[in-house]
Design a protein around this motif. Sequence first.
Motif, PDB file in Angstrom:
ATOM      1  N   ARG A  50      42.867  36.660  34.387  1.00  0.00           N
ATOM      2  CA  ARG A  50      43.789  38.050  34.185  1.00  0.00           C
ATOM      3  C   ARG A  50      43.235  38.715  33.047  1.00  0.00           C
ATOM      4  O   ARG A  50      43.381  40.097  33.272  1.00  0.00           O
ATOM      5  N   VAL A  51      42.675  38.211  32.173  1.00  0.00           N
ATOM      6  CA  VAL A  51      42.345  39.366  30.965  1.00  0.00           C
ATOM      7  C   VAL A  51      41.082  40.029  31.485  1.00  0.00           C
ATOM      8  O   VAL A  51      41.217  41.172  31.051  1.00  0.00           O
ATOM      9  N   ALA A  52      40.076  39.483  32.111  1.00  0.00           N
ATOM     10  CA  ALA A  52      39.036  40.505  32.843  1.00  0.00           C
ATOM     11  C   ALA A  52      39.919  41.512  33.650  1.00  0.00           C
ATOM     12  O   ALA A  52      39.364  42.813  33.587  1.00  0.00           O
ATOM     13  N   ARG A  53      40.706  41.350  34.410  1.00  0.00           N
ATOM     14  CA  ARG A  53      41.277  42.145  35.441  1.00  0.00           C
ATOM     15  C   ARG A  53      42.118  43.105  34.543  1.00  0.00           C
ATOM     16  O   ARG A  53      42.003  44.386  35.008  1.00  0.00           O
ATOM     17  N   LYS A  54      42.781  42.665  33.605  1.00  0.00           N
ATOM     18  CA  LYS A  54      43.610  43.802  32.666  1.00  0.00           C
ATOM     19  C   LYS A  54      42.687  44.420  31.989  1.00  0.00           C
ATOM     20  O   LYS A  54      42.749  45.796  31.878  1.00  0.00           O
ATOM     21  N   ASP A  55      41.562  44.073  31.217  1.00  0.00           N
ATOM     22  CA  ASP A  55      40.839  44.792  30.365  1.00  0.00           C
ATOM     23  C   ASP A  55      40.052  45.761  30.788  1.00  0.00           C
ATOM     24  O   ASP A  55      40.070  46.970  30.532  1.00  0.00           O
ATOM     25  N   TRP A  56      39.337  45.483  31.966  1.00  0.00           N
ATOM     26  CA  TRP A  56      38.321  46.480  32.699  1.00  0.00           C
ATOM     27  C   TRP A  56      38.451  46.443  33.962  1.00  0.00           C
ATOM     28  O   TRP A  56      37.582  47.022  34.661  1.00  0.00           O
ATOM     29  N   GLY A  57      39.438  46.074  34.628  1.00  0.00           N
ATOM     30  CA  GLY A  57      39.814  46.379  36.192  1.00  0.00           C
ATOM     31  C   GLY A  57      39.099  45.597  36.997  1.00  0.00           C
ATOM     32  O   GLY A  57      38.823  45.865  38.174  1.00  0.00           O
ATOM     33  N   TRP A  58      38.652  44.202  36.567  1.00  0.00           N
ATOM     34  CA  TRP A  58      37.919  43.325  37.518  1.00  0.00           C
ATOM     35  C   TRP A  58      38.773  42.981  38.713  1.00  0.00           C
ATOM     36  O   TRP A  58      39.831  42.797  38.504  1.00  0.00           O
ATOM     37  N   LYS A  59      38.093  43.044  39.908  1.00  0.00           N
ATOM     38  CA  LYS A  59      38.627  42.578  41.170  1.00  0.00           C
ATOM     39  C   LYS A  59      37.620  42.204  42.137  1.00  0.00           C
ATOM     40  O   LYS A  59      36.858  42.738  42.516  1.00  0.00           O
ATOM     41  N   HIS A  60      37.901  41.033  42.542  1.00  0.00           N
ATOM     42  CA  HIS A  60      36.818  40.366  43.727  1.00  0.00           C
ATOM     43  C   HIS A  60      37.278  41.006  45.059  1.00  0.00           C
ATOM     44  O   HIS A  60      38.305  41.404  45.455  1.00  0.00           O
ATOM     45  N   GLU A  61      36.018  41.086  45.964  1.00  0.00           N
ATOM     46  CA  GLU A  61      36.195  41.547  47.242  1.00  0.00           C
ATOM     47  C   GLU A  61      35.914  40.462  48.361  1.00  0.00           C
ATOM     48  O   GLU A  61      36.417  40.667  49.626  1.00  0.00           O
ATOM     49  N   TYR A  62      35.208  39.538  48.153  1.00  0.00           N
ATOM     50  CA  TYR A  62      34.781  38.543  49.181  1.00  0.00           C
ATOM     51  C   TYR A  62      35.720  37.198  49.072  1.00  0.00           C
ATOM     52  O   TYR A  62      35.706  36.534  48.129  1.00  0.00           O
ATOM     53  N   ASN A  63      36.158  36.905  50.313  1.00  0.00           N
ATOM     54  CA  ASN A  63      36.861  35.785  50.495  1.00  0.00           C
ATOM     55  C   ASN A  63      35.807  34.750  50.936  1.00  0.00           C
ATOM     56  O   ASN A  63      34.910  35.249  51.393  1.00  0.00           O
ATOM     57  N   LEU A  64      36.487  33.434  51.434  1.00  0.00           N
ATOM     58  CA  LEU A  64      35.477  32.421  51.894  1.00  0.00           C
ATOM     59  C   LEU A  64      34.997  33.090  52.990  1.00  0.00           C
ATOM     60  O   LEU A  64      33.736  32.839  53.385  1.00  0.00           O
ATOM     61  N   SER A  65      35.821  33.237  54.130  1.00  0.00           N
ATOM     62  CA  SER A  65      35.390  33.935  55.211  1.00  0.00           C
ATOM     63  C   SER A  65      34.291  35.171  55.535  1.00  0.00           C
ATOM     64  O   SER A  65      33.325  35.121  55.920  1.00  0.00           O
ATOM     65  N   LYS A  66      34.390  36.020  54.517  1.00  0.00           N
ATOM     66  CA  LYS A  66      33.610  37.165  54.517  1.00  0.00           C
ATOM     67  C   LYS A  66      32.298  36.826  53.839  1.00  0.00           C
ATOM     68  O   LYS A  66      30.953  37.257  54.420  1.00  0.00           O
ATOM     69  N   MET A  67      32.548  35.739  52.911  1.00  0.00           N
ATOM     70  CA  MET A  67      31.038  35.291  52.363  1.00  0.00           C
ATOM     71  C   MET A  67      30.258  34.467  53.115  1.00  0.00           C
ATOM     72  O   MET A  67      29.108  34.662  53.342  1.00  0.00           O
ATOM     73  N   THR A  68      31.013  33.549  54.023  1.00  0.00           N
ATOM     74  CA  THR A  68      30.357  32.823  55.006  1.00  0.00           C
ATOM     75  C   THR A  68      29.557  33.708  55.802  1.00  0.00           C
ATOM     76  O   THR A  68      28.400  33.598  56.127  1.00  0.00           O
ATOM     77  N   LYS A  69      30.307  34.811  56.421  1.00  0.00           N
ATOM     78  CA  LYS A  69      29.631  35.703  57.354  1.00  0.00           C
ATOM     79  C   LYS A  69      28.303  36.305  56.621  1.00  0.00           C
ATOM     80  O   LYS A  69      27.125  36.380  57.450  1.00  0.00           O
ATOM     81  N   VAL A  70      28.486  36.946  55.724  1.00  0.00           N
ATOM     82  CA  VAL A  70      27.419  37.642  54.991  1.00  0.00           C
ATOM     83  C   VAL A  70      26.134  36.669  54.734  1.00  0.00           C
ATOM     84  O   VAL A  70      25.080  37.188  54.814  1.00  0.00           O
ATOM     85  N   MET A  71      26.376  35.501  54.217  1.00  0.00           N
ATOM     86  CA  MET A  71      25.673  34.789  53.985  1.00  0.00           C
ATOM     87  C   MET A  71      24.687  34.361  55.135  1.00  0.00           C
ATOM     88  O   MET A  71      23.391  34.223  54.930  1.00  0.00           O
TER      89      MET A  71
END
Length: 314
Positions: free
Chosen positions: A283-304
């Motif tokens: 949460r500190v990274a998300r609050k300080d500089w807006g970190w947000k991930h985009e890939y869940n397990l399913s999306k990661m598996t497909k692109v890999m």
Amino acid sequence: MKKILVTGAFGLVGSDLVPVLQKKYGKAHVFALGNKTITKDFDGTLVRGDVRAKETLARIVKQYKITDVYHLAGLLSVGGEKNPDLAWDVNISGLRNVLELARDYKLKVFWPSSIAAFGPTTPKQKTPQHTILEPTTIYGVTKLTGELLCQYYFNRWGVDVRSLRYPGLIGYQAPPGDGTTEYSVHIFYGLLKDGRYSCFLKKDARLPMMYIDDATRGTVALMDAPGKKISVRTSYNFAAINFTPAELVAEIKKLYSKFVCTYDPDPVKQHIAEGWPQSIDDRVARKDWGWKHEYNLSKMTKVMIAGLKKKLNL
Ligand code: AKB
């Protein structure tokens, strides 16, 4: 204009980060430092050198008027246990060299820490930003030492060094390194080459993970953030997903129902995995500089799968 040096440019992170930086700043402004492993048809400016050789680094910094360093060169957890002296030398002497040059030439630095900085006494679930740090691997010891060195150089000399505690990173551009979370990369090679894989961790070894595009995006976002937003000068907790080998296998089986995964846990690797957190509170990274991930397990598996198929010409 920035002139960027990337050490460890041909490793798992470098192989994906260099093209991102080239696109953002132009190929002529990104210098890829390689020592032993250099990708054959690399399209960019290659410089050769060992991060342990301070004079070589100093020459490169002066010659190319470097302004920023992404210092990625280092041994991972399993490689570190095979050669603790080398792990200390590359991971710590290399980092000290970069920090000294950063002080002398006013360079901005990114350096990756890892979930390996935590240890068996750290809370395993939603590990907080500020918590117990008692790593038991030499790799973890170098990461914790490195975090404190970064903070020291910031406090004492004003070096603008920023860092992320990378979870297990999954990408297909570079071959998997000698780490513990790397089963999650090897498994895709096993799938596409043989239709099967023998996993070196137990099926329920849950670990924090992230797709490489999220990692490179987060790394650049951290480096772009205004200095006043950076409240952590050791290293930020940095998270996306977490899963067990069995959960990854189940995801792969949705696409390749005949895939077979067996489990033959390696005692050293399994022991390392058991000493690390299962999920991270970032949460500190998300609050300080807006970190947000985009890939869940399913999306990661497909692109890999799609990316590796292309890379292996399958
Ligand atoms: C390793 O497993 O050694 C690395 C890491 C989590 O830092 N991938």
